[in-house]
Design a protein around this motif. Sequence first.
Motif, short mmCIF file in Angstrom:
data_model
loop_
_atom_site.label_atom_id
_atom_site.label_comp_id
_atom_site.label_asym_id
_atom_site.label_seq_id
_atom_site.Cartn_x
_atom_site.Cartn_y
_atom_site.Cartn_z
N ASN A 110 0.83 -1.31 -0.18
CA ASN A 110 -0.05 -0.03 -0.07
C ASN A 110 0.77 1.46 -0.07
O ASN A 110 0.39 2.24 0.72
CB ASN A 110 -0.97 0.15 1.01
CG ASN A 110 -1.72 -1.41 1.24
OD1 ASN A 110 -2.24 -1.72 0.00
ND2 ASN A 110 -1.91 -1.70 2.58
N VAL A 111 1.76 1.20 -0.93
CA VAL A 111 2.80 2.50 -0.91
C VAL A 111 1.99 3.64 -1.47
O VAL A 111 1.50 3.53 -2.76
CB VAL A 111 3.97 2.24 -1.52
CG1 VAL A 111 4.75 3.43 -1.78
CG2 VAL A 111 4.80 0.92 -0.88
N LYS A 112 2.11 4.67 -0.76
CA LYS A 112 1.26 5.92 -1.37
C LYS A 112 2.22 7.25 -1.22
O LYS A 112 2.78 7.19 0.01
CB LYS A 112 -0.07 6.16 -0.67
CG LYS A 112 -0.92 5.02 -0.97
CD LYS A 112 -2.26 5.21 -0.24
CE LYS A 112 -3.30 4.14 -0.55
NZ LYS A 112 -4.33 4.25 0.52
N ILE A 113 2.32 7.97 -2.22
CA ILE A 113 3.13 9.26 -2.28
C ILE A 113 2.19 10.29 -2.64
O ILE A 113 1.45 10.24 -3.70
CB ILE A 113 4.30 8.91 -3.06
CG1 ILE A 113 5.28 7.77 -2.96
CG2 ILE A 113 5.25 10.53 -2.93
CD1 ILE A 113 6.31 7.50 -3.55
N GLU A 114 2.24 11.32 -1.38
CA GLU A 114 1.67 12.47 -1.88
C GLU A 114 2.39 13.67 -1.65
O GLU A 114 3.25 13.81 -0.85
CB GLU A 114 0.42 12.73 -0.77
CG GLU A 114 -0.44 11.65 -0.75
CD GLU A 114 -1.37 11.91 0.59
OE1 GLU A 114 -1.81 12.90 0.81
OE2 GLU A 114 -1.57 11.03 1.38
N LYS A 115 2.12 14.66 -2.69
CA LYS A 115 3.07 16.01 -2.70
C LYS A 115 2.13 17.05 -2.12
O LYS A 115 1.13 17.18 -2.41
CB LYS A 115 3.38 16.29 -4.21
CG LYS A 115 4.31 17.39 -4.25
CD LYS A 115 4.74 17.53 -5.75
CE LYS A 115 5.72 18.99 -5.60
NZ LYS A 115 6.16 19.08 -7.02
N LYS A 116 2.90 17.73 -1.03
CA LYS A 116 2.17 18.74 -0.36
C LYS A 116 2.93 19.86 -0.80
O LYS A 116 3.89 19.72 -1.61
CB LYS A 116 2.23 18.45 1.17
CG LYS A 116 1.38 17.19 1.62
CD LYS A 116 0.06 17.40 1.51
CE LYS A 116 -0.58 16.11 2.21
NZ LYS A 116 -2.15 16.18 2.29
N LYS A 117 2.50 20.79 -0.06
CA LYS A 117 3.06 22.27 -0.61
C LYS A 117 4.55 22.37 -0.36
O LYS A 117 5.42 22.88 -1.11
CB LYS A 117 2.33 23.44 0.29
CG LYS A 117 2.84 24.89 -0.27
CD LYS A 117 1.89 26.08 0.40
CE LYS A 117 2.18 27.34 -0.46
NZ LYS A 117 1.35 28.31 0.38
N LYS A 118 4.98 21.78 0.70
CA LYS A 118 6.44 22.11 1.47
C LYS A 118 7.05 20.69 1.62
O LYS A 118 8.13 20.81 2.20
CB LYS A 118 6.59 23.10 2.55
CG LYS A 118 6.25 24.33 2.20
CD LYS A 118 6.57 25.47 3.23
CE LYS A 118 6.34 26.80 2.87
NZ LYS A 118 6.74 27.79 3.85
N SER A 119 6.38 19.64 1.21
CA SER A 119 6.81 18.38 1.79
C SER A 119 6.19 17.36 0.73
O SER A 119 5.33 17.57 0.03
CB SER A 119 6.44 18.07 3.12
OG SER A 119 5.31 17.91 3.47
N HIS A 120 6.58 15.90 1.13
CA HIS A 120 6.07 14.93 0.58
C HIS A 120 5.77 13.80 1.57
O HIS A 120 6.47 13.75 2.60
CB HIS A 120 7.20 14.10 -0.44
CG HIS A 120 7.25 14.73 -1.76
ND1 HIS A 120 8.08 15.88 -1.67
CD2 HIS A 120 6.83 14.49 -3.00
CE1 HIS A 120 8.37 16.10 -3.27
NE2 HIS A 120 7.47 15.43 -3.73
#
Length: 178
Positions: A110-120
Amino acid sequence: METELAIFLTLISFLSFDGTAQEKTKKEIKNDRKFQEKKQTEALIASKNFVFDAERVITQRGRLLVLDYNTYFVKFNIEKAEGDLPFFGRAFNIAYGSDGGIKFEGKPENVKIEKKKKSHIVKMTVRGKEDTYDLIFSVFYDGGTTLSINSNKRAPISYDGNIRAPKTQSDNNSNTQN
């Protein structure tokens, strides 16, 4: 004589220009460094292959403990996650004789990567021999990382540290030669 005077005046005019126009300011240098760190961090996340080095642990009660540098880690790639971290807190139904740390090796699920404004944010689940661990990495653009771990048999715990590229075989060979 006029030619020599013209050459002399030309040289004087070149020498009188302020050379700082070509130099970068401290702010520009700092911004360039931040940009490079951001690109390196984004490349590590995109490769799905990095090592987290834990430097501090934050217990569930909020106590901050400084760890030995490069002693505790989580190695992650899409095929395998391996971790060796200390644990401070409540544990439930732990096998007798266990060293008490969090140790696992397995294929991340269940690997998920989310890009946020100043982080991942990198989320995954890893099944160890005796427990299942939910790992949440908050990776900032400078490489600073917070790792939160929830498991079935232990209270939640967090670690602060940095991510880096894994050492390659050629890195290991050059270290032994030095």
